[in-house]
Design a protein around this motif. Structure first.
Motif, PDB file in Angstrom:
ATOM      1  N   ASN A  52       0.824  -1.355   0.155  1.00 29.25           N
ATOM      2  CA  ASN A  52       0.014   0.058   0.043  1.00 29.25           C
ATOM      3  C   ASN A  52       0.780   1.272  -0.124  1.00 29.25           C
ATOM      4  O   ASN A  52       0.374   2.342   0.382  1.00 29.25           O
ATOM      5  CB  ASN A  52      -0.897   0.014   1.267  1.00 29.25           C
ATOM      6  CG  ASN A  52      -2.202  -0.967   1.014  1.00 29.25           C
ATOM      7  OD1 ASN A  52      -2.691  -0.852  -0.237  1.00 29.25           O
ATOM      8  ND2 ASN A  52      -2.464  -1.605   1.885  1.00 29.25           N
ATOM      9  N   GLU A  53       2.099   1.240  -0.410  1.00 27.79           N
ATOM     10  CA  GLU A  53       2.661   2.661  -0.614  1.00 27.79           C
ATOM     11  C   GLU A  53       3.605   2.284  -1.788  1.00 27.79           C
ATOM     12  O   GLU A  53       4.041   1.156  -2.127  1.00 27.79           O
ATOM     13  CB  GLU A  53       3.585   2.870   0.377  1.00 27.79           C
ATOM     14  CG  GLU A  53       4.536   1.588   1.295  1.00 27.79           C
ATOM     15  CD  GLU A  53       5.285   2.178   2.601  1.00 27.79           C
ATOM     16  OE1 GLU A  53       4.558   2.951   3.108  1.00 27.79           O
ATOM     17  OE2 GLU A  53       6.127   1.787   2.574  1.00 27.79           O
ATOM     18  N   ILE A  54       4.152   3.606  -2.289  1.00 29.01           N
ATOM     19  CA  ILE A  54       4.896   3.491  -3.304  1.00 29.01           C
ATOM     20  C   ILE A  54       6.565   2.931  -3.033  1.00 29.01           C
ATOM     21  O   ILE A  54       7.077   3.441  -1.928  1.00 29.01           O
ATOM     22  CB  ILE A  54       5.296   4.802  -3.969  1.00 29.01           C
ATOM     23  CG1 ILE A  54       3.974   5.311  -4.837  1.00 29.01           C
ATOM     24  CG2 ILE A  54       6.476   4.993  -4.858  1.00 29.01           C
ATOM     25  CD1 ILE A  54       3.938   6.662  -5.243  1.00 29.01           C
ATOM     26  N   SER A  55       7.139   1.957  -3.613  1.00 23.22           N
ATOM     27  CA  SER A  55       8.398   1.385  -3.154  1.00 23.22           C
ATOM     28  C   SER A  55       9.434   2.313  -4.152  1.00 23.22           C
ATOM     29  O   SER A  55      10.554   2.576  -3.518  1.00 23.22           O
ATOM     30  CB  SER A  55       8.273   0.012  -3.895  1.00 23.22           C
ATOM     31  OG  SER A  55       9.610  -0.542  -3.622  1.00 23.22           O
ATOM     32  N   GLU A  56       9.296   2.269  -5.479  1.00 26.72           N
ATOM     33  CA  GLU A  56      10.162   3.040  -6.100  1.00 26.72           C
ATOM     34  C   GLU A  56       9.431   3.892  -7.173  1.00 26.72           C
ATOM     35  O   GLU A  56       8.526   3.488  -7.590  1.00 26.72           O
ATOM     36  CB  GLU A  56      11.178   2.120  -6.931  1.00 26.72           C
ATOM     37  CG  GLU A  56      12.254   1.595  -6.040  1.00 26.72           C
ATOM     38  CD  GLU A  56      13.131   0.748  -7.060  1.00 26.72           C
ATOM     39  OE1 GLU A  56      12.811  -0.287  -7.414  1.00 26.72           O
ATOM     40  OE2 GLU A  56      14.299   1.251  -7.248  1.00 26.72           O
ATOM     41  N   LYS A  57      10.011   5.074  -7.666  1.00 26.50           N
ATOM     42  CA  LYS A  57       9.444   5.879  -8.709  1.00 26.50           C
ATOM     43  C   LYS A  57      10.543   6.202  -9.670  1.00 26.50           C
ATOM     44  O   LYS A  57      11.485   6.631  -9.123  1.00 26.50           O
ATOM     45  CB  LYS A  57       8.616   6.703  -8.083  1.00 26.50           C
ATOM     46  CG  LYS A  57       9.137   7.919  -7.224  1.00 26.50           C
ATOM     47  CD  LYS A  57       7.951   9.000  -6.751  1.00 26.50           C
ATOM     48  CE  LYS A  57       8.687   9.997  -6.035  1.00 26.50           C
ATOM     49  NZ  LYS A  57       7.497  10.685  -5.406  1.00 26.50           N
ATOM     50  N   SER A  58      10.030   6.788 -10.896  1.00 26.49           N
ATOM     51  CA  SER A  58      11.257   7.175 -11.702  1.00 26.49           C
ATOM     52  C   SER A  58      11.130   8.974 -11.788  1.00 26.49           C
ATOM     53  O   SER A  58      10.008   9.136 -11.018  1.00 26.49           O
ATOM     54  CB  SER A  58      11.124   6.562 -12.966  1.00 26.49           C
ATOM     55  OG  SER A  58       9.845   7.102 -13.785  1.00 26.49           O
ATOM     56  N   GLU A  59      12.112   9.291 -12.364  1.00 25.94           N
ATOM     57  CA  GLU A  59      11.928  10.689 -12.607  1.00 25.94           C
ATOM     58  C   GLU A  59      10.633  11.193 -13.116  1.00 25.94           C
ATOM     59  O   GLU A  59      10.109  12.307 -13.323  1.00 25.94           O
ATOM     60  CB  GLU A  59      13.041  11.244 -13.460  1.00 25.94           C
ATOM     61  CG  GLU A  59      14.215  11.310 -12.707  1.00 25.94           C
ATOM     62  CD  GLU A  59      15.667  11.603 -13.448  1.00 25.94           C
ATOM     63  OE1 GLU A  59      16.577  11.715 -12.868  1.00 25.94           O
ATOM     64  OE2 GLU A  59      15.375  11.861 -14.712  1.00 25.94           O
ATOM     65  N   ILE A  60      10.025  10.156 -14.238  1.00 26.17           N
ATOM     66  CA  ILE A  60       8.876  10.630 -14.947  1.00 26.17           C
ATOM     67  C   ILE A  60       7.647  10.772 -13.951  1.00 26.17           C
ATOM     68  O   ILE A  60       6.499  11.612 -14.148  1.00 26.17           O
ATOM     69  CB  ILE A  60       8.350   9.271 -15.953  1.00 26.17           C
ATOM     70  CG1 ILE A  60       9.700   9.361 -16.785  1.00 26.17           C
ATOM     71  CG2 ILE A  60       7.191   9.747 -16.801  1.00 26.17           C
ATOM     72  CD1 ILE A  60       9.762   7.871 -17.420  1.00 26.17           C
ATOM     73  N   PHE A  61       7.488  10.192 -12.925  1.00 30.45           N
ATOM     74  CA  PHE A  61       6.554  10.068 -12.174  1.00 30.45           C
ATOM     75  C   PHE A  61       6.373  11.257 -11.057  1.00 30.45           C
ATOM     76  O   PHE A  61       7.037  11.335 -10.155  1.00 30.45           O
ATOM     77  CB  PHE A  61       6.498   8.826 -11.056  1.00 30.45           C
ATOM     78  CG  PHE A  61       5.222   8.337 -10.446  1.00 30.45           C
ATOM     79  CD1 PHE A  61       5.197   8.955  -8.985  1.00 30.45           C
ATOM     80  CD2 PHE A  61       4.335   7.561 -11.201  1.00 30.45           C
ATOM     81  CE1 PHE A  61       3.846   8.635  -8.519  1.00 30.45           C
ATOM     82  CE2 PHE A  61       3.153   7.378 -10.486  1.00 30.45           C
ATOM     83  CZ  PHE A  61       2.843   7.843  -9.261  1.00 30.45           C
TER      84      PHE A  61
END
Lengths: 116, 112
Positions: A52-61
């Motif tokens: 239920n949470e973001i683990s990783e994200k890219s610069e696009i996100f």
């Protein structure tokens, strides 16, 4: 064989509008992902989600994007105020456990998002 | 973290020809590599994966890939292609804990 399903298959939206892309991951999978593929370009990672949470994200996100697991089966990607450059194919994926290194990700058929 | 690169953008072959699609990776610790295929209008499907051990990996549909550490390569091969192999092929490697870095893809067109 279980599949990742995505709806709609094609979404056409006016620039500036909000859009929600929906995904139903494989039922016993714990990790969820969104990728996108701009026409003629490579598949790019957007975000991964676990517990239920973001683990990783890219610069696009950036702040225009958000993800949610509103219930036990759906996993959604929301783009708050769409831009022309958001036009792309968006793929949802899921995997059984942690680690892209040794847990294959299973992909949905994708949603083609067209921003006018 | 790893990254991959594919240099063949479009490959055109006749049926029964042999196939080799190039993939080079950048070293970043433990090497894990994947090949995915995307048939027209369909989702990405895993063809094969390399984690460790035998550098020659067998996948589905008669595909195989060889991990050659000295060349930083993980090329995809098939001895005899069919028209149904027409698709886009992506090499991928994990970067970070939970995401895949995809190559730019190689479009394969097989002529009957």
């Amino acid at each position: 064989e279980p599949e990742v399903t995505q709806t709609p298959s094609h979404q056409v939206t006016q620039m500036g509008q909000e859009v929600i892309l929906r995904c139903v991951p494989i039922s016993n999978h714990l990790y969820f992902y969104w990728y996108r593929q701009i026409l003629g370009q490579k598949v790019e990672f957007l975000v991964s989600f676990y517990n239920n949470e973001i683990s990783e994200k890219s610069e696009i996100f950036d702040d225009q994007f958000s993800v949610e697991r509103p219930d036990g089966s759906n996993f959604t990607l929301k783009i708050r105020s769409t831009k022309l450059e958001d036009s792309a194919m968006y793929f949802c994926a899921s995997s059984e456990a942690v680690g892209a290194g040794n847990q294959p990700q299973h992909f949905g058929d994708g949603t083609r998002l067209s921003i006018l | 973290a790893q990254s991959v690169s594919q240099h063949n953008h479009h490959v055109i072959l006749s049926e029964a020809a042999s196939l080799e699609l190039g993939c080079n990776y950048s070293y970043g610790g433990t090497v894990n590599l994947f090949w995915y295929v995307q048939y027209p209008g369909q989702h990405l499907q895993l063809l094969l994966k390399y984690f460790s051990g035998d550098p020659l990996v067998k996948g589905i549909k008669g595909f195989e890939a060889e991990f050659i550490k000295s060349k930083f390569s993980f090329n995809l091969r098939k001895p005899s292609v069919q028209w149904s192999d027409t698709a886009e092929y992506f090499c991928a490697a994990p970067t970070g804990a939970n995401n895949l870095f995809f190559g730019t893809g190689t479009r394969l067109t097989v002529i009957p």
